[in-house]
Design a protein around this motif. Structure first.
Motif, mmCIF file in Angstrom:
data_model
loop_
_atom_site.group_PDB
_atom_site.id
_atom_site.type_symbol
_atom_site.label_atom_id
_atom_site.label_comp_id
_atom_site.label_asym_id
_atom_site.label_seq_id
_atom_site.Cartn_x
_atom_site.Cartn_y
_atom_site.Cartn_z
ATOM 1 N N SER A 61 0.814 -1.213 0.000
ATOM 2 C CA SER A 61 0.000 0.000 0.000
ATOM 3 C C SER A 61 0.850 1.267 0.000
ATOM 4 O O SER A 61 0.411 2.316 -0.476
ATOM 5 C CB SER A 61 -0.938 -0.001 1.211
ATOM 6 O OG SER A 61 -0.199 0.103 2.421
ATOM 7 N N GLN A 62 2.075 1.183 0.515
ATOM 8 C CA GLN A 62 2.931 2.366 0.598
ATOM 9 C C GLN A 62 3.799 2.576 -0.639
ATOM 10 O O GLN A 62 4.553 3.539 -0.712
ATOM 11 C CB GLN A 62 3.815 2.274 1.845
ATOM 12 C CG GLN A 62 3.033 2.407 3.140
ATOM 13 C CD GLN A 62 3.884 2.224 4.379
ATOM 14 O OE1 GLN A 62 5.082 1.964 4.277
ATOM 15 N NE2 GLN A 62 3.283 2.356 5.535
ATOM 16 N N GLN A 63 3.662 1.671 -1.641
ATOM 17 C CA GLN A 63 4.375 1.875 -2.892
ATOM 18 C C GLN A 63 3.628 2.899 -3.742
ATOM 19 O O GLN A 63 2.397 2.948 -3.729
ATOM 20 C CB GLN A 63 4.502 0.558 -3.654
ATOM 21 C CG GLN A 63 5.266 -0.514 -2.908
ATOM 22 C CD GLN A 63 6.718 -0.160 -2.714
ATOM 23 O OE1 GLN A 63 7.334 0.448 -3.583
ATOM 24 N NE2 GLN A 63 7.281 -0.541 -1.590
ATOM 25 N N THR A 64 4.358 3.697 -4.472
ATOM 26 C CA THR A 64 3.719 4.746 -5.270
ATOM 27 C C THR A 64 3.100 4.203 -6.548
ATOM 28 O O THR A 64 2.160 4.778 -7.079
ATOM 29 C CB THR A 64 4.748 5.820 -5.642
ATOM 30 O OG1 THR A 64 5.816 5.210 -6.373
ATOM 31 C CG2 THR A 64 5.305 6.467 -4.390
ATOM 32 N N SER A 65 3.619 3.101 -7.060
ATOM 33 C CA SER A 65 3.158 2.589 -8.342
ATOM 34 C C SER A 65 1.897 1.763 -8.178
ATOM 35 O O SER A 65 1.703 1.069 -7.176
ATOM 36 C CB SER A 65 4.247 1.730 -8.992
ATOM 37 O OG SER A 65 3.774 1.123 -10.167
#
Length: 723
Positions: free
Chosen positions: A65-69
């Motif tokens: 969930s904390q990945q930007t992609s």
């Protein structure tokens, strides 16, 4: 960048990170002398008994969930020795230890299979499921996970199903919103759930709309994509049997641009249905039964409507060329298994089946204007014609302790049948080159892993496995389409033998207080390796524009892979974490053919020995420094990714060397109130212009597709939980 320069860069970056860490830690120690009530979770390590002795990596829901992609393939590229092939702005195709495509088993939960529609792999399996729906990703780096279907050389398992924690009375609302400045991209996902002691219901959906990105040189790339998704999960407690549940997932892509391919994705619609019985109680001597049935289907449409030649004459063409291809796939399967303890021995047995079908056509329309009159020529081809692969398998696994040694072993046998309704036959007086008559294979796989304690905080793990991979739809039945990294047309081969992989792994783990060290070396030898070999022009000529010839999938004698992964994680104080991970694989063919090109034509074939495999990832290192400030309570992350130049290239494939690069990302996470979390950061902080060795070349050019340049992003998480 030379190896020596690359190592010097490594040393400088690592030194910088550790100096920064020491400064921050000294601040923290001073703060803790005044206040000793600061708490921060330790180093996150997730896993389960199924993969505890396997070379594996886990990605938690929090990390996802904390990945930007919004692209799962891009998220996986941050794992050690996991890379990806980029063809556009979306749908990066994963590569694990140099293995790719159907050499990697990618599935949902307990074996749900999705057959992509695109022969150029615009829609690899990961593109059919959204990251917001995933609870955990398990990456097994080898042919060890035998209980969820035929196993090739690696497995990626996407865990999406709810568990017993969903049975908590109340209503929950979760929202994830995001914005990417470089792509002018937005995403929104909303999930609503209602649950009680004996039931749960969850509905979710969202969209992503991203424009073209700009690289570090300021050049804009046609990488736009649009996605929508919807999902429904419902379940009840089925007494002592566990959870009985139903799930539906739909994903819908449109106008996805691929500058490294001849066409773009116009439409991609995916539907996944499943019903299951999932045990929840702790394993004991009473057999636990798990069962599931599922069905997935994909409709994929691609064309060149966004390309110049669709509406104007582009030399060397003499007219307007309009091309379109469509494919429909379906996959239906099921599984039943039992799990129990016999004394101190853990046992699992079961059977599964899978039936996959594929049908596709291509249409090419040439519109020419001659002396004021318009002439239209239309050609239609079958890509696949009612192709089908059925697989039925039996598996058994066991885990037990022999004194202080924990041993897990598994075995699997599969009966694989394949057929096609294609009427094409290619034959000469010498041999039959293509004939889609039905066939079958009996496949045997097995694995043994042993964990040996070598001290109070260390252990040694050894694993050996043998697996067999039957040819996939593309390798068996594809007809005259340029689908590889080169420009040759490819033809399937119904007579392919299964690939056989024998792999060994040696792992050492050391975990003293607040530290974790992990090292894994491996070797894999694959016989009957499936790759393309040139067909004589008298047998087949290319159909695609610009293709120099036709290659047919055939079995090569042998390919060999060796490599390693190493990682170190340290939590020196409560509020800080440092991690370093590296990985590299080297692979080569024992014997392979090289096509000699002279004056733009094929002049002959030369046999090479010990030639490197094409499209192998370069040596890379990932460094992360995490720190949580106390006032205000902000979590910070500095990430540095260093990738070496790739000089080990294939002569047979006419590969070119690619330069190395160093990237830096920073991000902050702030929770001003309990229901709201804000994440903001900058990727590619120094606006580096770069491309990865696996990035494909732009269609019709020798230039590779560049990665995105610097971008600012922000994600907003909103959650309400009413009990």
């Amino acid at each position: 960048m030379t190896t020596a320069r690359f190592l010097r860069y490594h040393f400088r970056i690592i030194s910088l990170v550790f100096v920064s860490a020491c400064v921050i830690l000294s601040m923290e120690v001073t703060a803790q002398q005044k206040d000793s009530t600061i708490y921060l979770p330790g180093i996150e390590v997730t896993g389960n008994s199924m993969i505890r002795n396997m070379p594996a990596a886990n990605i938690s829901q929090t990390r996802i969930s904390q990945q930007t992609s919004g692209d799962l393939g891009e998220i996986l590229r941050k794992e050690s020795n996991v890379s990806g092939i980029r063809r556009g702005g979306y749908a990066i195709d994963p590569v694990v230890r140099g293995f790719r495509y159907s050499q990697i088993s990618v599935f949902l939960d307990d074996g749900i299979h999705i057959e992509g529609g695109c022969p150029n792999r615009m829609d690899p399996v990961l593109s059919h499921i959204e990251p917001e729906l995933i609870r955990q990703i398990q990456i097994i780096k080898g042919p060890y996970l035998l209980e969820f279907g035929p196993v090739p050389s690696a497995s990626i398992r996407l865990v999406t199903r709810p568990d017993e924690t969903y049975f908590s009375k109340g209503f929950t609302l979760n929202s994830i919103s995001g914005y990417d400045v470089n792509r002018n991209g937005i995403k929104q996902h909303l999930a609503l759930s209602q649950s009680g002691e004996d039931y749960f219901f969850k509905a979710s959906g969202g969209f992503k709309s991203y424009g073209n990105y700009t690289d570090g040189n300021g050049r804009e790339w046609n990488s736009e994509y649009h996605k929508k998704d919807i999902a429904v999960d419902a379940g009840i407690k089925a007494g002592k049997m566990g959870i009985a549940g139903f799930s539906y997932k739909g994903a819908f892509g449109s106008d996805v641009l691929f500058p490294a391919l001849a066409m773009d994705e116009l439409t991609d619609n995916t539907h996944i249905f499943s019903a299951y019985l999932q045990p929840t109680r702790k394993i004991d001597s009473r057999p636990q039964v798990s069962a599931s049935v599922w069905h997935s289907r994909v409709y994929h449409l691609m064309g060149n409507k966004f390309r110049p030649q669709y509406s104007q004459v582009v030399p060397p063409l003499a007219g307007i060329m309009q091309a379109e291809a469509s494919a429909s796939t379906s996959s239906t399967g099921g599984r039943i298994g039992i799990h129990y303890l016999k004394g101190k021995t853990e046992l699992k047995h079961g059977l599964d089946f899978r039936s996959t079908g594929k049908d596709g056509t291509r249409e090419m329309k040439m519109i020419m204007n001659m002396e004021g009159q318009e002439f239209t020529s239309v050609k239609r081809f079958n890509l696949w014609k009612d192709a089908r692969i059925n697989n039925m398998g039996l598996f058994t696994t066991t885990s037990f302790d022999l004194q202080k040694i924990n041993i897990s072993a598994s075995a699997r046998v599969d009966f694989n049948l394949y057929s096609s309704g294609d009427t094409l036959t290619i034959a000469t007086s010498e041999k039959v080159w293509f004939d889609s008559k039905p066939g079958s294979h009996l496949l045997f796989s097995g694995a043994v892993n042993a964990s040996i304690p070598t001290g109070q905080n260390s252990r040694l793990i050894a694993g050996i496995a043998r697996s067999q991979r039957p040819a996939d739809m593309q390798e068996r039945y594809l007809k005259f389409l340029a689908t590889g990294y080169d420009r040759y047309d490819y033809l399937g081969n119904p007579e392919l033998k299964p690939e056989t992989n024998i792999q060994t792994d040696l792992i050492f783990e050391y975990s003293p207080d607040k530290m974790k060290f992990h090292a894994n070396i491996f070797r894999s030898v694959i016989s009957n390796f499936i790759a393309g070999t040139l067909l004589p022009p008298s047998v087949a000529r290319p159909v695609s524009q610009g293709a120099p010839g036709v290659k047919q999938f055939n079995n090569l004698e042998k390919a060999e892979f060796i490599g390693f992964e190493a990682s170190f994680a340290w939590e020196p104080v409560k509020n800080a974490q440092i991690s370093i991970a590296s990985g590299y694989t080297y692979a080569w063919f024992h014997s392979v053919e090289k096509i000699i090109i002279e004056n733009g034509g094929i002049a002959g074939i030369e046999n090479l020995t010990n030639d490197p495999l094409p499209e192998m990832p370069a040596f890379e290192t990932e460094i992360n420094l995490n720190y949580e400030f106390r006032k205000p309570k902000i979590k910070s992350n500095l990430g540095v990714r260093m990738v070496s130049s790739q000089n080990q290239i294939s002569d047979a494939a006419a590969e070119e060397k690619t330069p190395g690069y160093i990237l830096a990302d920073i991000s902050l996470i702030y929770a001003p109130v309990r229901v709201l979390t804000i994440q903001a950061g900058i990727n590619n902080l120094f606006d580096k212009a770069y491309y990865d060795h696996l990035n494909r070349k732009i269609i019709g050019q020798s230039e590779r597709l560049y990665e995105p340049g610097r971008t600012f992003f922000v994600n907003v998480f909103f959650s309400i939980n009413r009990k």
